[in-house]
Design an enzyme around this catalytic site. Structure first.
Site, mmCIF file in Angstrom:
data_model
loop_
_atom_site.group_PDB
_atom_site.id
_atom_site.type_symbol
_atom_site.label_atom_id
_atom_site.label_comp_id
_atom_site.label_asym_id
_atom_site.label_seq_id
_atom_site.Cartn_x
_atom_site.Cartn_y
_atom_site.Cartn_z
ATOM 1 N N LYS B 76 2.208 -3.896 1.451
ATOM 2 C CA LYS B 76 1.818 -2.519 1.273
ATOM 3 C C LYS B 76 0.442 -2.218 0.896
ATOM 4 O O LYS B 76 -0.047 -3.057 0.031
ATOM 5 C CB LYS B 76 3.026 -1.771 0.064
ATOM 6 C CG LYS B 76 2.916 -0.408 0.231
ATOM 7 C CD LYS B 76 3.830 0.032 -0.871
ATOM 8 C CE LYS B 76 4.319 1.633 -0.742
ATOM 9 N NZ LYS B 76 5.206 2.022 -1.788
ATOM 10 N N SER B 151 8.536 5.398 0.160
ATOM 11 C CA SER B 151 7.110 5.324 0.878
ATOM 12 C C SER B 151 6.815 4.092 1.485
ATOM 13 O O SER B 151 5.571 4.122 2.200
ATOM 14 C CB SER B 151 6.322 5.742 -0.259
ATOM 15 O OG SER B 151 6.241 4.717 -1.262
ATOM 16 N N SER B 175 11.193 3.790 -2.928
ATOM 17 C CA SER B 175 10.137 3.422 -1.858
ATOM 18 C C SER B 175 10.414 1.965 -1.308
ATOM 19 O O SER B 175 9.875 1.828 -0.333
ATOM 20 C CB SER B 175 8.759 3.750 -2.495
ATOM 21 O OG SER B 175 8.401 5.021 -2.850
#
Lengths: 98, 463
Positions: B76, B151, B175
């Protein structure tokens, strides 16, 4: 508590948060923020007097380390300035505050 | 190389038996990136191809004995990577290149993993759909008109589209679990303090946890063995030994007590087909020997309110440092959602409102945490759906921040209490994946992997 943010409330919060908000952004932002604040404000109806606050969940307290030089925690001056937009003699160039 | 069909387990076996090489794996990932990235907006940065092949060649000279030798991994874009651009999904850091690796990145590299690239995400981790990225929103691999969950949106899509074999994420409210559920993956939100946060751009520091997504529970447990543990650079990591999680798989579920929180089945707006699939999952656990018990988490109905006071407060504080003075863009470069959260947090912490908002929410946090503590005196794990709805359409909730927040009703309470949760796929509705969560007490990852593995082998929803 019902919160309905006015134009000037929104400007005030933006100023506290060091955000520049354009005048035309404010009506939508104020209505979205009011909706969120009204939603979260419901929490105040819950009886919580006498309940202790929780700010962390690990239960760890006072995590210390020896106060000695540890090079693995340090950046070289060159690395520290690696992303700087402007430097002078190994320092960051920043806007004047006075 | 069909990366989409491979697991880490089968890949390590293939490498060690000389069926293919790490260079083959890298080529396979690059081919999928070429094929899908322009349409699905999955990766924001891809490592230089020649450098990747050189990395892989070095690993091909070894006997693949490290835990993740040659395994291609996507990170990420909140994870600091030495010499590799890290944007947090925000235009503020569009040109930012870290000068050190996050602890987790260092550990993954030392374990032999090959870092392929950096994944798209809701900017700063603020979102449930991936649409709050300051770049182009990631599409769901199962239906490109829908969101992949957020997310950690690009991380989930990267695994599902075969750009890597595992991807890291962060989980502050949903997330890792929501994108894992929406993309048919196993996703871990570890116990707060289990995995170091050092070098990972902070969202809400008392909630942030560092997780990852894989195709199977075994793969997930294997990565956790690498990433978990005390870190001298993160004072909130606990000095508790990391079990060999993969050694605890394959156990019987007889005697395991599984709790169903009645409040979670009363939440309005839950797709009844998702409730049905969750009940079927509970039936499967019962068939494996688990005992299913009703429990209560009485403060579920105020969890989202509590979350959306405390988290924006910490967000406003953490994002205050991004002033564009030393590096990065100025505060005018923040996107709309970051501005909203900064302002909500600023309001909740400001003089005259602090007691009514922040202090009250901190007390409610105690009550929510106690709900879970009480439940775990009666059961070993709690089972709940991961999302009240199927992956929604791109654009469906993006103009209504509050509606977006409420997609996290099943996932946020866990972060308030700091406990671990594993998302495991539990079937499909209209060809869209659905996930359930296994929620356990602090430091119970071992148990979650063990139950998740038994369930996965019994039901086999991956194929």
């Amino acid at each position: 508590m019902s919160a309905s943010l006015t134009f000037s409330d929104s400007l005030h919060i933006a100023k506290l948060a060091n955000l520049l908000i354009k005048d035309e952004e404010i009506p939508l932002l104020a209505s979205q923020l009011s909706a969120i604040l009204n939603f979260v404000g419901k929490l105040q109806e819950l009886p919580s007097s006498g309940v202790a606050e929780t700010s962390q969940v690990t239960g760890l307290v006072n995590v210390y380390r020896e106060d000695e030089i540890d090079k693995s925690r340090m950046l070289s001056q060159k690395d520290a300035l690696g992303n700087a937009k402007a430097t002078h003699d190994g320092f960051f160039v920043v806007p004047a505050v006075l | 190389m069909n990366i989409q069909k491979l697991t880490i387990f089968s890949t390590l076996e293939g490498l060690r038996n000389k069926q293919f090489t790490a260079v083959d794996l890298v080529q396979g990932c690059l081919a999928n990136i070429k094929k899908y990235n322009d349409d699905y907006h999955v990766l924001l940065t891809v490592v230089d191809e020649d450098a990747l092949r050189a990395d892989a060649k070095e690993i091909d000279k070894t006997d693949y004995s490290r835990p993740l030798s040659g395994i291609p991994i996507v990170l990420k874009d909140l994870f600091s990577t030495d010499g590799l651009r890290t944007t947090a999904g925000s235009k503020v850091l569009e040109n930012y290149t870290p000068v050190y690796d996050a602890t987790v990145v260092r550990k993954l590299k030392e374990a032999g993993a090959i870092i392929i690239g950096k994944a798209n995400q809701d900017a700063w981790g603020h979102g449930s759909s991936g649409e709050n990225t300051d770049y182009k929103p990631t599409k769901n691999p199962f239906d490109p008109s829908r969101v992949p969950g957020g997310s950690s949106s690009g991380s989930a899509a990267a695994v599902a589209l075969g750009m890597c074999l595992a991807a890291t994420g962060t989980d502050t409210g949903s997330s890792v679990r929501l994108p894992a559920a929406f993309c048919n993956l196993v996703g871990l939100k570890p116990t707060y303090g289990r995995v170091s946060r050092y070098g990972i751009i902070a969202m809400a520091s008392s909630f942030d946890t560092i997780g990852h997504m894989t195709k199977t529970v075994y793969d997930n447990a294997l990565i956790c063995e690498v990433t978990a543990g005390k870190d001298a650079f993160d004072g909130t990591t606990a000095d508790i030994p990391v079990p060999k999680y993969t050694a605890h798989l394959g156990k019987t579920l007889s005697g395991v007590k599984v709790g169903i929180p009645k409040e979670y089945f009363e939440i309005k707006g839950t797709d009844p087909r998702i409730s049905d699939l969750t009940r079927k999952a509970l039936d499967a656990l019962a068939a494996l020997g688990a005992q299913i018990l009703d429990i209560s988490l009485p403060h579920t109905n105020v969890a989202m309110e509590c979350y959306y006071i405390l988290v924006p407060s910490e967000v406003s504080s953490n994002l205050a440092r991004f002033d564009g003075v030393r590096y990065g863009g100025g505060r005018d470069t923040f996107g709309a959602e970051a501005k909203r959260r900064i302002m909500i947090g600023t309001y909740a912490l400001s003089s005259g409102y602090y007691d009514a908002f922040y202090k009250t929410a901190s007390k409610v946090r105690t009550l929510i945490k106690k709900d879970f503590d009480d439940a775990f005196t009666k059961v070993d794990v709690i089972v709940a759906p991961s999302s009240p709805t199927l992956p929604f359409k791109i654009g469906e909730k993006s103009n209504d921040p509050l509606a977006m927040y409420l997609s996290d009703i099943f996932v946020c309470p866990v972060n308030i209490a700091g406990i671990p949760t594993l998302n495991v796929p539990c079937g499909f509705i209209e060809k869209l994946p659905v996930g359930i969560q296994l929620i356990g007490p602090q430091w119970s990852e071992e148990k979650l992997f063990s139950i998740g593995n038994a369930y996965e082998l019994h039901t086999n929803h991956r194929d």
